[in-house]
Design a protein around this motif. Structure first.
Motif, PDB file in Angstrom:
ATOM      1  N   ARG A 108     -15.382  17.044   8.192  1.00  0.00           N
ATOM      2  CA  ARG A 108     -14.822  16.053   9.117  1.00  0.00           C
ATOM      3  C   ARG A 108     -14.023  16.732  10.223  1.00  0.00           C
ATOM      4  O   ARG A 108     -14.123  16.370  11.397  1.00  0.00           O
ATOM      5  CB  ARG A 108     -13.952  15.072   8.350  1.00  0.00           C
ATOM      6  N   HIS A 109     -13.221  17.741   9.857  1.00  0.00           N
ATOM      7  CA  HIS A 109     -12.408  18.441  10.843  1.00  0.00           C
ATOM      8  C   HIS A 109     -13.288  19.143  11.873  1.00  0.00           C
ATOM      9  O   HIS A 109     -13.003  19.100  13.082  1.00  0.00           O
ATOM     10  CB  HIS A 109     -11.505  19.463  10.137  1.00  0.00           C
ATOM     11  N   TRP A 110     -14.359  19.784  11.417  1.00  0.00           N
ATOM     12  CA  TRP A 110     -15.229  20.513  12.344  1.00  0.00           C
ATOM     13  C   TRP A 110     -15.894  19.545  13.327  1.00  0.00           C
ATOM     14  O   TRP A 110     -15.950  19.819  14.531  1.00  0.00           O
ATOM     15  CB  TRP A 110     -16.280  21.282  11.545  1.00  0.00           C
ATOM     16  N   GLN A 112     -14.821  16.623  14.205  1.00  0.00           N
ATOM     17  CA  GLN A 112     -13.781  16.074  15.076  1.00  0.00           C
ATOM     18  C   GLN A 112     -13.464  17.047  16.211  1.00  0.00           C
ATOM     19  O   GLN A 112     -13.312  16.633  17.371  1.00  0.00           O
ATOM     20  CB  GLN A 112     -12.525  15.784  14.260  1.00  0.00           C
ATOM     21  N   GLN A 113     -13.390  18.340  15.895  1.00  0.00           N
ATOM     22  CA  GLN A 113     -13.076  19.335  16.916  1.00  0.00           C
ATOM     23  C   GLN A 113     -14.232  19.511  17.901  1.00  0.00           C
ATOM     24  O   GLN A 113     -14.009  19.560  19.109  1.00  0.00           O
ATOM     25  CB  GLN A 113     -12.758  20.686  16.242  1.00  0.00           C
ATOM     26  N   GLU A 121      -5.142   9.745  11.585  1.00  0.00           N
ATOM     27  CA  GLU A 121      -4.960  10.755  10.547  1.00  0.00           C
ATOM     28  C   GLU A 121      -5.432  10.194   9.215  1.00  0.00           C
ATOM     29  O   GLU A 121      -5.170   9.046   8.869  1.00  0.00           O
ATOM     30  CB  GLU A 121      -3.493  11.166  10.463  1.00  0.00           C
ATOM     31  N   ASP A 236      -5.452  28.402  12.047  1.00  0.00           N
ATOM     32  CA  ASP A 236      -6.415  27.308  11.951  1.00  0.00           C
ATOM     33  C   ASP A 236      -7.639  27.711  11.138  1.00  0.00           C
ATOM     34  O   ASP A 236      -8.270  26.888  10.479  1.00  0.00           O
ATOM     35  CB  ASP A 236      -6.826  26.829  13.345  1.00  0.00           C
ATOM     36  N   GLN A 240      -8.994  25.911   7.690  1.00  0.00           N
ATOM     37  CA  GLN A 240     -10.377  25.485   7.503  1.00  0.00           C
ATOM     38  C   GLN A 240     -10.983  26.105   6.243  1.00  0.00           C
ATOM     39  O   GLN A 240     -11.780  25.456   5.542  1.00  0.00           O
ATOM     40  CB  GLN A 240     -11.204  25.850   8.739  1.00  0.00           C
ATOM     41  N   ARG A 243      -9.781  24.017   3.405  1.00  0.00           N
ATOM     42  CA  ARG A 243     -10.507  22.740   3.369  1.00  0.00           C
ATOM     43  C   ARG A 243     -11.889  22.917   2.742  1.00  0.00           C
ATOM     44  O   ARG A 243     -12.328  22.110   1.921  1.00  0.00           O
ATOM     45  CB  ARG A 243     -10.657  22.172   4.783  1.00  0.00           C
TER      46      ARG A 243
END
Length: 561
Positions: A108-110, A112-113, A121, A236, A240, A243
């Motif tokens: 999800r983070h990847w 989103q970026q 959040e 960061d 990751q 995660r």
């Protein structure tokens, strides 16, 4: 453009039919279009997160062997299908551990970026608690060196340590580690372990454990020196990696001893943390732990190194600093043939008595750990030694073991190529020697264990002047462990070999299969290592009258360092 719009509408329709209670994703069609325009399904970051590899006949396949790792039924072989399913599911508004995004926070983070999304959040209490407990601010690669007496560790092992802020030498043992290993059956023999490990018969899983538990396992129980490599990862990237480790915890991978092993899976973690590294792509068919360390050094990821000697290395270093009298007393104290209250022992200077007592205690502890003795087996003697030592205020004066001048990753490469010429029965020949891996007794030893040999797929090929091309010898496996004995260390030396070779005289010299083994003793002698073993060799082939032959005899030798 039309294709992307239709695809987005189909995904939206599927979402509403399969989960009518979920709120629709804002601007899903635009998300799908942007992801397609950016080519995210073929991006190295996405391929690393899903552990995709290019298939031999085209397309992709994921090395994850667990359906729970995918949000699409076609996910194991289709990066695009998995990306579309992730866009549909991972950004649905919801909170709590039951949300799929809580299972796949790195994914999800990847996304989103890369898509530059501003989303609410996500609160995942279970993941948040786990991440806060780790408190990772840095990462170190830990390399316990080779342990030839264990099939799973004869090439060494690697795992990751999650370093905390303001970490010191005193509290580093409280940090956590990320380890990948095979989940073997406890009642499997070492032969069964090797067989199933080579063929992917065990599941491999990621586990998180305190560093002190790994230190106890490798440094104390198995007496393996440890190298620590501090990696140059940004904050960061560390986040990751954590995660993605969470995503892998419950996931099953097939474990292969020579390829998809402990070191290979860790490279996948690092690739996911810093997309574009491509570390795992360098090890498609064979992964030797020390080679992965070399790859990290070559990629500029290693910031600094630290050496942590094993209990055996400490004991050997200390005994080497004792005189003959002190060494004799240390041995007698450990074997309970003498007491610290002996009047003759008390005539020694206090610092020499302290050295003998410390050595006796360390030798007793080493034997207890090495032989897996019950805790109370030597409790009385250990207490007496510690009590006597505590009564002396003087330091034993031991210097710490020196850091090896050559690290394991700085030793020779595991492959070897050789060429030579010779004559046999009046025929000249040229010979090529090829070795897949790893180390021979006659190879340069810095970076390797002295007296240890591990060879796989070692072949000698000959081309004679009459144009005959023949396989002279093929060693499927050749392992020897020549461990020197002394007052405190009494290991057996042993060896085993299997393959095919030509040994009969004459020009025909048929190829015969063989299996041999040996057992005996070794001792350090005149700057080298002398050994004597009893050996047995079994050969089989049609050229033998009985079809098979068994030979017995001694084997003597001396290796000069």
């Amino acid at each position: 453009m039309v294709r992307n719009v239709l695809l987005g509408l189909l995904i939206l329709a599927a979402s509403s039919s399969s989960a009518p209670a979920a709120a629709p994703i804002p601007d899903l069609v635009n998300l799908v279009h942007r992801a397609s325009t950016l080519g995210l399904a073929r991006d190295s970051g996405w391929l690393s997160l899903l552990h995709y590899r290019a298939a031999p006949l085209g397309g992709y396949h994921s090395e994850a062997d667990d359906p729970a790792f995918f949000l699409s039924s076609d996910g194991p072989v289709d990066p695009q299908a998995e990306l579309d399913a992730s866009l549909r599911i991972l950004f649905q508004p919801a909170t709590g551990d039951e949300h799929p995004a809580c299972r796949f926070p790195a994914r999800r983070h990847w996304l989103q970026q890369r898509l530059r999304l501003t989303v609410p959040e996500l609160h995942c209490p279970e993941f948040d608690t786990w991440r806060d407990r780790l408190s990772a601010r840095g990462v170190s690669l830990i390399f316990p060196t080779a342990y030839i007496n264990g099939p799973s560790s004869m090439f060494g092992h690697t795992f990751l340590r999650l370093d905390r802020a303001n970490q010191t030498a005193d509290n580093v043992l409280l940090s956590y580690t990320i380890n990948y290993s095979a989940k073997a059956n406890e009642d499997d023999s070492e032969l069964a372990y090797a067989y199933r490990g080579l063929l992917g018969g065990y599941p491999g899983q990621v586990a998180v454990q305190p560093y002190y538990e790994k230190i106890k396992e490798y440094r104390d129980w198995e007496n393996r020196d440890i190298w620590e490599y501090r990696l140059d990862l940004k904050p960061d990237e560390v986040d990751q990696l954590v995660r993605h480790a969470w995503e892998l915890l419950p996931i099953r991978f097939d474990y292969y001893f020579m390829s998809e092993n402990c070191s290979y899976r860790l490279l996948g973690l690092l690739d996911a943390a810093r997309p574009g590294l491509g570390l795992s792509e360098r090890f498609r068919y064979r992964t030797i732990p020390v080679d992965t360390v070399r790859a990290l050094v070559a990629a500029g990821l290693v910031r600094e190194t630290q050496y942590r000697p094993s209990a055996a290395t400490l004991l050997k270093s200390n005994t080497g600093q004792l005189g003959s009298v002190e060494l004799r007393w240390a041995e007698a104290l450990a074997q309970e043939t003498a007491s610290a209250d002996d009047p003759e022992f008390r005539t020694l200077p206090p610092d020499r008595r302290a050295a003998a007592l410390e050595t006796a205690y360390d030798g007793l502890r080493y034997r207890s750990l090495h032989e897996r003795l019950p805790r109370d087996a030597n409790a009385k003697t250990s207490y007496a030694l510690l009590k006597a030592r505590s009564a002396l205020k003087e330091s034993a004066g031991f210097a710490p073991p020196p850091t090896p001048a050559i690290r394991d990753d700085q030793g020779h490469r595991p492959d070897r190529f050789g060429a030579g010429i010779g004559f046999l029965a009046g025929q000249a020949y040229g010979e090529l020697s090829l070795r897949s891996n790893y180390h021979d007794l006659t190879d340069p030893w810095p970076g390797y264990r002295q007296g240890a040999q591990i060879k796989f797929l070692d072949a000698n090929l000959r081309f004679y002047e009459d144009r005959r091309f023949r396989l002279e010898r093929f060693d499927l496996v050749s392992i020897r462990s020549l461990s020197p004995r002394d007052r405190f260390f009494t290991p057996l030396s042993w060896g085993v070999e299997a393959g095919a070779r030509r040994r009969l005289p004459g020009t025909a010299r048929p190829l015969m299969g063989y299996l041999s083994g040996e057992v005996g003793w070794s001792r350090e002698l005149v700057g080298g290592l002398a050994f004597a073993t009893a050996a047995a060799s079994f050969e089989a082939g049609e050229s033998l009258k009985s079809g098979a032959d068994l030979g017995l005899g001694p084997r003597l030798g001396w290796l000069y360092w």
